[in-house]
Design an enzyme around this catalytic site. Structure first.
Site, PDB file in Angstrom:
ATOM      1  N   HIS A   1      14.188  -9.624   8.655  1.00 15.90           N
ATOM      2  CA  HIS A   1      13.828  -9.563  10.071  1.00 15.90           C
ATOM      3  C   HIS A   1      14.756  -8.664  10.890  1.00 15.90           C
ATOM      4  O   HIS A   1      15.025  -8.947  12.070  1.00 15.90           O
ATOM      5  CB  HIS A   1      13.794 -10.974  10.676  1.00 15.90           C
ATOM      6  CG  HIS A   1      13.043 -11.961   9.846  1.00 15.90           C
ATOM      7  ND1 HIS A   1      13.684 -12.826   8.980  1.00 15.90           N
ATOM      8  CD2 HIS A   1      11.716 -12.189   9.701  1.00 15.90           C
ATOM      9  CE1 HIS A   1      12.779 -13.557   8.356  1.00 15.90           C
ATOM     10  NE2 HIS A   1      11.581 -13.190   8.770  1.00 15.90           N
ATOM     11  N   CYS A   2      15.256  -7.596  10.285  1.00 10.08           N
ATOM     12  CA  CYS A   2      16.174  -6.653  10.955  1.00 10.08           C
ATOM     13  C   CYS A   2      17.407  -7.354  11.508  1.00 10.08           C
ATOM     14  O   CYS A   2      17.990  -6.916  12.507  1.00 10.08           O
ATOM     15  CB  CYS A   2      15.469  -5.901  12.089  1.00 10.08           C
ATOM     16  SG  CYS A   2      14.106  -4.870  11.541  1.00 10.08           S
TER      17      CYS A   2
END
Length: 382
Positions: free
Chosen positions: A339-340
């Site tokens: 999710h970055c």
């Protein structure tokens, strides 16, 4: 189809958002602030109306201090690169998105001193650890309002007090909370608020902004981009007035029109009502997933301490398998992986595989949550 990826972008958009964008292109397609004819003036009115709606939502005193950017990442970079210089000290948390961590690491390589406050395994932050890190001489504190991985809400007002006591500014990344949680920049002590338009604000991609509290001297922030603003055109130096100092180039008029409509949708519905709805979805989701054998749910168990973003894993199964099967077999759309936000996953203990993330939103129905839980229960026992 059950859409549970609102932490990435909200969907579907309110019909008023789509109508506003089409209307801008059809009836007010001029370049705002660049001409004096009727189409330019109509476009400028729409852009200013959006500033006013955002100022109302965030309880900001001056709409001209609402700066439009392409997204929250752009707004965060505007502040970090416009404020921090070699030798300055910046403090952040162990739950940050790469929108914060990557520019901070680049600045660290150029001589900025970086301190990361560790967070607990549920994503929470101890005030005592923050107090030990935020010491006099700190230039800036940057933190997210809520995690895009675990949904954990951080104590903004308390951190703001520590920052101000140390002589620092607070930059808040509200990508996950704008339009979802009540935000009052003055009352909460927020000096700089970065927001994105396409998530809780229900606007289109390519929109976002920065709210600069009226306590901040904007001459102390360098613009990220310099160029034409439609104002002070006789000078080859960047104007100092807001918002022009930070808004070079033609703005995304159609996108801002859609964003304005999304913000008005949020204001009409009420942030408190949206929060109550999402809190109930979160409560049901946490309890339902936690009751499935082999499923581990991350983040606070108390729905009042988090948004409706819930990460989990299923035994030894890879998160990519779970996400693919949820999509293919059950029409449940979610996001898997890191999710970055590798820093957040390290704090949660889920690095390097990451998690499966269900992120509900204002348009999510309770029946969708029950169906998603049933799908995970089937996969867990398969």
């Amino acid at each position: 189809m059950i859409y549970l990826d609102h932490a990435a972008t909200s969907w579907p958009k309110p019909p008023a958002v789509i109508r506003a964008m089409a209307d801008f292109c059809e009836h007010a397609g001029g370049n705002p602030g660049r001409s004096g004819h009727r189409l330019s003036l109509a476009a400028a009115r729409i852009v200013y109306d959006a500033r006013e709606s955002l100022a109302e939502l965030f309880c900001a005193s001056d709409p001209l201090r609402v700066i439009f950017t392409a997204n929250a990442t752009h707004a965060i970079n505007l502040v970090l690169q416009g404020v921090l210089h070699s030798g300055d000290r910046v403090v952040t948390t162990g739950m940050e998105h790469n929108a914060v961590m990557r520019p901070l690491r680049a600045l660290e390589a150029r001589g900025v001193r970086l301190t990361v406050i560790p967070c607990a395994a549920d994503g929470t932050l101890e005030i005592s650890q923050a107090a030990a890190a935020i010491t006099p001489g700190t230039r800036l504190v940057v933190m997210n309002h809520a995690s895009n991985v675990a949904g954990t809400i951080l104590p903004v007002a308390e951190i703001a007090e520590l920052a101000h006591r140390a002589g620092a500014w607070l930059l808040l990344d509200a990508a996950q909370t704008a339009g979802v949680l009540p935000i009052k920049v003055g009352a909460m002590g927020i000096d700089l608020l970065a927001f994105t338009g396409h998530k809780g604000l229900q606007g289109p991609p390519g929109t976002g902004g920065l709210v600069i509290n009226d306590t901040i001297d904007t001459s102390l922030i360098d613009p990220l981009v310099r160029g034409g603003t439609g104002s002070r055109s006789e000078y080859e130096l960047q104007p100092e007035d807001c918002p022009d100092k930070f808004e070079s180039g033609t703005p995304n008029g159609a996108g801002i029109a859609g964003l304005g409509a999304g913000v008005r949708w949020v204001l009409d519905r009420g942030v408190d009502a949206i929060r109550a709805h999402e809190k109930e979805l979160s409560r049901v989701l946490i309890q339902g997933l936690a009751a499935i054998p082999g499923v581990t749910v991350y983040g606070p168990a108390d729905a009042t301490r988090r948004t409706a973003t819930v990460s989990f894993d299923v035994g030894q199964r890879t998160v990519s398998e779970i996400g693919l099967r949820l999509d293919d077999e059950f029409d449940v759309l979610c996001r898997v992986g890191l999710h970055c936000a590798p820093a957040a996953h390290r704090s949660l203990g889920t690095f390097p595989q990451g998690t499966v993330r269900f992120a509900a939103g204002a348009s999510t129905a309770l029946n969708d949550i029950h169906a998603a839980i049933a799908a995970v229960r089937h996969l867990g026992g398969a």
